[in-house]
Scaffold this motif. Sequence first.
Motif, short mmCIF file in Angstrom:
data_model
loop_
_atom_site.label_atom_id
_atom_site.label_comp_id
_atom_site.label_asym_id
_atom_site.label_seq_id
_atom_site.Cartn_x
_atom_site.Cartn_y
_atom_site.Cartn_z
N ASP A 241 0.83 -1.21 0.00
CA ASP A 241 0.00 0.00 0.00
C ASP A 241 0.86 1.25 0.00
OD1 ASP A 241 -2.36 -1.38 -0.04
OD2 ASP A 241 -2.85 -1.08 2.08
N ALA A 242 1.87 1.27 0.86
CA ALA A 242 2.73 2.45 0.98
C ALA A 242 3.58 2.64 -0.27
CB ALA A 242 3.61 2.33 2.22
N ALA A 243 4.08 1.55 -0.84
CA ALA A 243 4.90 1.66 -2.06
C ALA A 243 4.07 2.19 -3.23
CB ALA A 243 5.50 0.30 -2.40
N LYS A 244 2.86 1.69 -3.34
CA LYS A 244 1.98 2.15 -4.42
C LYS A 244 1.63 3.62 -4.27
CE LYS A 244 -2.50 1.14 -6.60
NZ LYS A 244 -3.70 0.27 -6.56
N ALA A 245 1.39 4.06 -3.03
CA ALA A 245 0.96 5.44 -2.77
C ALA A 245 2.11 6.44 -2.91
CB ALA A 245 0.33 5.54 -1.39
N THR A 246 3.30 6.03 -2.51
CA THR A 246 4.43 6.98 -2.47
C THR A 246 5.36 6.87 -3.66
OG1 THR A 246 5.86 5.45 -1.24
CG2 THR A 246 4.40 6.88 0.06
N GLY A 247 5.35 5.72 -4.34
CA GLY A 247 6.30 5.51 -5.42
C GLY A 247 7.71 5.23 -4.94
N LEU A 248 7.86 4.98 -3.64
CA LEU A 248 9.16 4.71 -3.04
C LEU A 248 9.21 3.28 -2.50
CD1 LEU A 248 9.60 8.00 -0.95
CD2 LEU A 248 10.85 7.40 -3.05
N PRO A 249 10.41 2.71 -2.37
CA PRO A 249 10.52 1.42 -1.68
C PRO A 249 10.01 1.57 -0.26
CG PRO A 249 12.58 1.98 -2.79
CD PRO A 249 11.72 3.20 -2.83
N CYS A 250 9.26 0.59 0.20
CA CYS A 250 8.65 0.70 1.52
C CYS A 250 8.87 -0.55 2.35
CB CYS A 250 7.15 0.95 1.40
SG CYS A 250 6.76 2.58 0.76
N VAL A 251 9.15 -0.31 3.62
CA VAL A 251 9.26 -1.37 4.61
C VAL A 251 8.07 -1.25 5.56
CG1 VAL A 251 10.60 -2.22 6.59
CG2 VAL A 251 11.78 -1.48 4.51
N ALA A 252 7.49 -2.38 5.89
CA ALA A 252 6.41 -2.39 6.87
C ALA A 252 6.58 -3.60 7.76
CB ALA A 252 5.04 -2.42 6.19
N ASP A 253 6.13 -3.48 8.98
CA ASP A 253 6.21 -4.62 9.88
C ASP A 253 4.86 -4.86 10.54
OD1 ASP A 253 6.57 -2.40 11.96
OD2 ASP A 253 6.62 -4.18 13.22
N ASP A 254 4.65 -6.07 10.94
CA ASP A 254 3.52 -6.39 11.80
C ASP A 254 4.06 -7.28 12.89
OD1 ASP A 254 0.81 -6.24 12.59
OD2 ASP A 254 0.46 -8.25 11.82
N SER A 255 3.77 -6.93 14.10
CA SER A 255 4.35 -7.67 15.21
C SER A 255 3.34 -7.83 16.33
CB SER A 255 5.61 -6.96 15.74
OG SER A 255 5.32 -5.62 16.09
N GLY A 256 3.62 -8.75 17.21
CA GLY A 256 2.72 -8.97 18.33
C GLY A 256 3.27 -10.00 19.28
N LEU A 257 2.48 -10.30 20.26
CA LEU A 257 2.87 -11.20 21.33
C LEU A 257 2.13 -12.53 21.19
CD1 LEU A 257 4.42 -11.50 24.06
CD2 LEU A 257 2.36 -10.63 25.19
N SER A 258 2.87 -13.60 21.20
CA SER A 258 2.29 -14.95 21.11
C SER A 258 2.53 -15.66 22.43
CB SER A 258 2.93 -15.72 19.96
OG SER A 258 2.48 -17.06 19.92
N ILE A 259 1.46 -15.95 23.18
CA ILE A 259 1.56 -16.55 24.51
C ILE A 259 1.15 -18.01 24.42
CG2 ILE A 259 0.75 -16.46 26.89
CD1 ILE A 259 0.24 -13.46 26.47
#
Length: 207
Positions: A61-79
């Motif tokens: 989504d970010a790469a398409k919107a900005t025209g720039l290479p984009c890094v994204a993360d998704d993180s969380g806690l697994s118990i």
Amino acid sequence: MTTRIVLATRNVKKLDELRRIVVKRGLGDIEVLGLSDVDDFPEAPETGQTFEENALAKAHDAAKATGLPCVADDSGLSIDALNGMPGVLSARWAGEHGDDTANLELVLRQLTDVPDDRRTAAFVCAAALAVPDGPEVVVRGEWRGHISRQPSGTNGFGYDPIFVPEGQTRSSAELDPSEKDSVSHRGLALRALVPHLRELAERNQST
């Protein structure tokens, strides 16, 4: 020539972490921007069933919107005692997205009767790099530990005050940033992207 990339977040601490990693890995020709540094665009909700799906969707989504290479993360806690939850629901475990205190308190209540030797958990991070009309890559980092009975520390965010990494007596929120960068789930995932960022910068220099 400076290579500009976007980290698809408005979280200043996440931005600082990637910027520190970029500098430490000798990638001074890469400038890391956040979402507050680019024009606003509609951000799709996180509907993936895995961290990897969410990270890749945000990067695209970010790469398409900005025209720039984009890094994204998704993180969380697994118990482990909660069958891997809150998982991808970590940021909205208590109902309202981003209410760190409510999320943390709910987890502690859910683990009230769980003995110490069964309070094992892991922080998980998937990080994705998407390049407009180019390649994509997704990597994963995991940081094992256990859930304490009381929060402690003021560094970090989210569940950091109740997560005690393996081999530590301090919570993640009691570690200083340099300690955390070297062992955390996000640090592991972002460092795994470094070779791909380096290749991107080298390709940009040659064009």
